[in-house]
Design an enzyme around this catalytic site. Sequence first.
Site, PDB file in Angstrom:
ATOM      1  N   HIS A 191       0.879  -1.135  -0.090  1.00  0.00           N
ATOM      2  CA  HIS A 191      -0.082  -0.032  -0.091  1.00  0.00           C
ATOM      3  C   HIS A 191       0.673   1.309  -0.050  1.00  0.00           C
ATOM      4  O   HIS A 191       2.089   1.259   0.740  1.00  0.00           O
ATOM      5  CB  HIS A 191      -0.839  -0.145   1.454  1.00  0.00           C
ATOM      6  CG  HIS A 191      -1.803   1.141   1.404  1.00  0.00           C
ATOM      7  ND1 HIS A 191      -1.408   2.216   2.135  1.00  0.00           N
ATOM      8  CD2 HIS A 191      -3.069   1.233   0.909  1.00  0.00           C
ATOM      9  CE1 HIS A 191      -2.823   3.096   1.962  1.00  0.00           C
ATOM     10  NE2 HIS A 191      -3.391   2.430   1.157  1.00  0.00           N
ATOM     11  N   PRO A 192       0.459   2.478  -0.492  1.00  0.00           N
ATOM     12  CA  PRO A 192       1.318   3.631  -0.464  1.00  0.00           C
ATOM     13  C   PRO A 192       2.051   4.052   0.554  1.00  0.00           C
ATOM     14  O   PRO A 192       3.202   4.619   0.632  1.00  0.00           O
ATOM     15  CB  PRO A 192       0.276   4.718  -1.085  1.00  0.00           C
ATOM     16  CG  PRO A 192      -0.585   3.843  -1.959  1.00  0.00           C
ATOM     17  CD  PRO A 192      -0.958   2.541  -1.154  1.00  0.00           C
ATOM     18  N   VAL A 193       1.564   3.875   1.771  1.00  0.00           N
ATOM     19  CA  VAL A 193       1.982   4.188   2.911  1.00  0.00           C
ATOM     20  C   VAL A 193       3.211   3.448   3.783  1.00  0.00           C
ATOM     21  O   VAL A 193       3.939   3.767   4.586  1.00  0.00           O
ATOM     22  CB  VAL A 193       1.157   4.452   4.128  1.00  0.00           C
ATOM     23  CG1 VAL A 193       0.139   5.658   3.767  1.00  0.00           C
ATOM     24  CG2 VAL A 193       0.572   3.344   4.644  1.00  0.00           C
ATOM     25  N   LYS A 194       3.304   1.940   2.959  1.00  0.00           N
ATOM     26  CA  LYS A 194       4.262   1.044   3.228  1.00  0.00           C
ATOM     27  C   LYS A 194       5.675   1.282   2.689  1.00  0.00           C
ATOM     28  O   LYS A 194       5.780   2.430   1.882  1.00  0.00           O
ATOM     29  CB  LYS A 194       3.938  -0.193   2.848  1.00  0.00           C
ATOM     30  CG  LYS A 194       2.610  -0.541   3.125  1.00  0.00           C
ATOM     31  CD  LYS A 194       2.531  -0.922   4.689  1.00  0.00           C
ATOM     32  CE  LYS A 194       1.346  -1.802   5.275  1.00  0.00           C
ATOM     33  NZ  LYS A 194      -0.061  -1.437   4.739  1.00  0.00           N
ATOM     34  N   THR A 195       6.544   0.808   3.296  1.00  0.00           N
ATOM     35  CA  THR A 195       8.092   1.090   2.926  1.00  0.00           C
ATOM     36  C   THR A 195       8.186   1.147   1.568  1.00  0.00           C
ATOM     37  O   THR A 195       9.020   1.864   1.017  1.00  0.00           O
ATOM     38  CB  THR A 195       8.954  -0.036   3.584  1.00  0.00           C
ATOM     39  OG1 THR A 195       8.729   0.080   5.040  1.00  0.00           O
ATOM     40  CG2 THR A 195      10.577   0.338   3.454  1.00  0.00           C
TER      41      THR A 195
END
Length: 403
Positions: A191-195
């Site tokens: 997901h976009p907020v992941k590393t």
Amino acid sequence: MSLPMLRYGRQSIDQDDIDAVIDVLRSDFLTTGPAVEAFERMLCDVTGARESVVCSSGTAALHMMAMALDLSPEDNVVVPSMTFMGTASAMRLTGAEVIFSDVHPKTGLMEAENLEEALRRAGSRRVKVAIPVQLNGWACDMKALNAVAEKHGVTLLEDAAHAIGTTVTENGRNVPVGACTQSKMAIFSFHPVKTITSAEGGAVTTNDSDLAARLRRLRSHGITHRPEEFLERVAAFDASGRPNPWYHEMHEPAPNYRLSDVHCALGLSQLKKLDRLVARRRVLAERYDSALEQLAPVVRPVPHVPSCNPGLHLYAVLIDFEAIGIDRAAVMQLLREQGVGTQVHYIPVHRQPYYRRRYGDLNLPGADAYYARELSLPLFPDMSDSDVNRVVDALAKVVGRVS
């Protein structure tokens, strides 16, 4: 002039990521093409697992794991209450029942004693699977958890949605999370907020080639195109024994959880930068650790976990809201007014109305204590060192305003 809002997390996209996506858009394959296989190969290189299977989300990965192990309404699964609700929901989609475990009140991680307690609470019910969650990027003591699981005949899986790039010390060497040395399978989220991100996406890693083959069928309607897996020999092959070029078989019903080449091109480009992205997050976290010392004891970072070098997804702090005399909602609003976005990870899943109706009110004091104090501060690689100072200064103003 007001400063831009610092969100708690966001993607870091460079020109090479954009170019990788454009290259796929100009190619012959938008989905189920070479970028999928390339992304899977590199995930194996990064995690050390023999097999990886990418799919449309981390929750899809969890559901695929559950289906691959033939979970059914006769089965029970231990899930820590401190997680995103998808960890439990994916198990319920198979009909399996969830037994929520408690967690350490300061780290939010499932520990061996929490798993033992959940298994005792299960009584005579058959517990088939337990799924520790590598929260925030910190890893559970998987060796201790696996010892408990093996003693009770339970299969251990990993929800490592937060932990791509995390390593743990095991027998004197650094082992990446996802290597599955202490578990049957592990999942990741992109997901976009992941590393790293593939916009949306997930993956399962495993060292079991038969499981990997089934996972690939389960992500695509239960269909196989592999001749060695065909069951209807007469229909599948021509008179000379060659597979008919149009032929495929459905061995079981399953969803469409495929990940496109467009997504995989972005994921592959991001994965090539994993070491740099993880290193930057660690630098920012160290700066937070130092800067927040001035706010102790009312604000403390989540404690470091021994023998773990995290690829941090979140920078979580524990705040004594009672001591500062202001509740969490007010703290978040006051920080937002200073351009600092925050979030809470997570509401304990056992508190959700669906599970309260199904299982009643549970006493999980560790999860409740962690939830009562947790706040996630901004953490993403494009932050500057001065951004960390800005966040801590804003938090200090809030604490000072009510101290």
